[in-house]
Write a protein that holds these residues in place. Sequence first.
Motif, PDB file in Angstrom:
ATOM      1  N   LEU A 109       5.371  13.312 -16.622  1.00  0.00           N
ATOM      2  CA  LEU A 109       6.397  12.324 -16.938  1.00  0.00           C
ATOM      3  C   LEU A 109       6.395  11.146 -15.972  1.00  0.00           C
ATOM      4  N   ARG A 110       5.578  11.229 -14.937  1.00  0.00           N
ATOM      5  CA  ARG A 110       5.514  10.173 -13.929  1.00  0.00           C
ATOM      6  C   ARG A 110       4.055   9.808 -13.678  1.00  0.00           C
ATOM      7  N   ALA A 111       3.840   8.710 -12.989  1.00  0.00           N
ATOM      8  CA  ALA A 111       2.497   8.343 -12.545  1.00  0.00           C
ATOM      9  C   ALA A 111       2.290   8.890 -11.135  1.00  0.00           C
ATOM     10  N   ARG A 112       1.037   9.134 -10.787  1.00  0.00           N
ATOM     11  CA  ARG A 112       0.762   9.515  -9.404  1.00  0.00           C
ATOM     12  C   ARG A 112      -0.063   8.437  -8.730  1.00  0.00           C
ATOM     13  N   LEU A 113       0.393   8.004  -7.562  1.00  0.00           N
ATOM     14  CA  LEU A 113      -0.256   6.954  -6.793  1.00  0.00           C
ATOM     15  C   LEU A 113      -0.750   7.553  -5.481  1.00  0.00           C
ATOM     16  N   THR A 114      -2.035   7.353  -5.189  1.00  0.00           N
ATOM     17  CA  THR A 114      -2.632   7.847  -3.952  1.00  0.00           C
ATOM     18  C   THR A 114      -3.165   6.664  -3.157  1.00  0.00           C
ATOM     19  N   PHE A 115      -2.873   6.651  -1.860  1.00  0.00           N
ATOM     20  CA  PHE A 115      -3.350   5.588  -0.977  1.00  0.00           C
ATOM     21  C   PHE A 115      -4.329   6.189   0.020  1.00  0.00           C
ATOM     22  N   TYR A 116      -5.558   5.650   0.022  1.00  0.00           N
ATOM     23  CA  TYR A 116      -6.603   6.089   0.952  1.00  0.00           C
ATOM     24  C   TYR A 116      -6.824   5.006   2.002  1.00  0.00           C
ATOM     25  N   ASN A 117      -6.666   5.380   3.253  1.00  0.00           N
ATOM     26  CA  ASN A 117      -7.065   4.506   4.351  1.00  0.00           C
ATOM     27  C   ASN A 117      -8.532   4.822   4.630  1.00  0.00           C
ATOM     28  N   GLN A 134       8.989  -2.966   0.502  1.00  0.00           N
ATOM     29  CA  GLN A 134       9.462  -1.587   0.580  1.00  0.00           C
ATOM     30  C   GLN A 134       8.268  -0.635   0.681  1.00  0.00           C
ATOM     31  N   SER A 135       8.343   0.283   1.640  1.00  0.00           N
ATOM     32  CA  SER A 135       7.244   1.219   1.871  1.00  0.00           C
ATOM     33  C   SER A 135       7.079   2.162   0.684  1.00  0.00           C
ATOM     34  N   VAL A 136       5.832   2.355   0.274  1.00  0.00           N
ATOM     35  CA  VAL A 136       5.500   3.315  -0.784  1.00  0.00           C
ATOM     36  C   VAL A 136       4.864   4.559  -0.182  1.00  0.00           C
ATOM     37  N   LEU A 137       3.861   4.356   0.665  1.00  0.00           N
ATOM     38  CA  LEU A 137       3.187   5.446   1.378  1.00  0.00           C
ATOM     39  C   LEU A 137       2.894   4.954   2.787  1.00  0.00           C
ATOM     40  N   PRO A 142      -6.650   6.637   9.688  1.00  0.00           N
ATOM     41  CA  PRO A 142      -7.994   6.331   9.198  1.00  0.00           C
ATOM     42  C   PRO A 142      -8.657   7.572   8.609  1.00  0.00           C
ATOM     43  N   ALA A 143      -9.429   7.372   7.536  1.00  0.00           N
ATOM     44  CA  ALA A 143     -10.121   8.456   6.832  1.00  0.00           C
ATOM     45  C   ALA A 143      -9.151   9.542   6.394  1.00  0.00           C
ATOM     46  N   ALA A 144      -8.008   9.106   5.860  1.00  0.00           N
ATOM     47  CA  ALA A 144      -6.988  10.037   5.373  1.00  0.00           C
ATOM     48  C   ALA A 144      -6.307   9.441   4.157  1.00  0.00           C
ATOM     49  N   MET A 145      -5.436  10.240   3.532  1.00  0.00           N
ATOM     50  CA  MET A 145      -4.749   9.795   2.331  1.00  0.00           C
ATOM     51  C   MET A 145      -3.347  10.379   2.287  1.00  0.00           C
ATOM     52  N   ARG A 146      -2.513   9.735   1.459  1.00  0.00           N
ATOM     53  CA  ARG A 146      -1.212  10.283   1.087  1.00  0.00           C
ATOM     54  C   ARG A 146      -0.976   9.952  -0.383  1.00  0.00           C
ATOM     55  N   ALA A 147      -0.185  10.796  -1.064  1.00  0.00           N
ATOM     56  CA  ALA A 147       0.071  10.599  -2.488  1.00  0.00           C
ATOM     57  C   ALA A 147       1.524  10.898  -2.801  1.00  0.00           C
ATOM     58  N   TRP A 183      -7.405   1.982  -2.610  1.00  0.00           N
ATOM     59  CA  TRP A 183      -8.321   2.166  -1.491  1.00  0.00           C
ATOM     60  C   TRP A 183      -8.257   0.969  -0.558  1.00  0.00           C
ATOM     61  N   MET A 184      -8.077   1.223   0.731  1.00  0.00           N
ATOM     62  CA  MET A 184      -8.253   0.176   1.729  1.00  0.00           C
ATOM     63  C   MET A 184      -9.571   0.441   2.447  1.00  0.00           C
TER      64      MET A 184
END
Length: 205
Positions: A109-117, A134-137, A142-147, A183-184
């Motif tokens: 029912l929602r979208a999933r957003l993942t941010f990779y440094n 406004q902060s999202v993640l 470095p070389a890590a992620m959050r979702a 991706w950054m």
Amino acid sequence: QAPMLYEQRLPDGWGLLRYVNTLAEPAAFRSDFDLPRNLGIEGANRVTPFHVIEDVEGKTLETAVTVAGQTTRLRFTLTANAFSTLLLLREEGQPVARVIRDATEFNQLRARLTFYNATTGCGPATLALDPGGQSVLADVAPAAMRARTVAPAAARVRATCSGARVGPIDLGRLEAGQLVSVWMIAPGDTAQLFRSMDTIAPPGR
């Protein structure tokens, strides 16, 4: 390419792996555990779908990566029964592999957003809405992620690299059930953002 299906069951000891090229040059992967994979340097062409890798539990895998005519052998391990992302980075002038175990939380029912440094030099990074900030993640090493899951909506985001603003990029409208990665990367030491969709390749491809 098929949408991500986290309910997909694999034999015990197998895993799913995708490759990401963060460098300024195209990269070609060759191994005895996977088909050849060629990655470009334009946006989502840097990212492969997830591919099934057989019998990874307790093993060290080795792949040869060719960049700008030079071949380097990379050794790494994968977590069995999990999704993993291999970042191709450059450290001290040499290509290296850094493997991230991916989050698999999913809500139809929602979208999933993942941010990779996907950098080596951008200290804890934050993905934020643009222009509001406004902060999202936040606090992604470095070389890590959050979702996280987010409500379906249009989104425009920016990131930080050692305090400097990166982006923004327009994600378009995030739809329910959609799985989007931001991706950054910092090819040539200049940080930039791009997005891709999370997908699984059909068997044998």
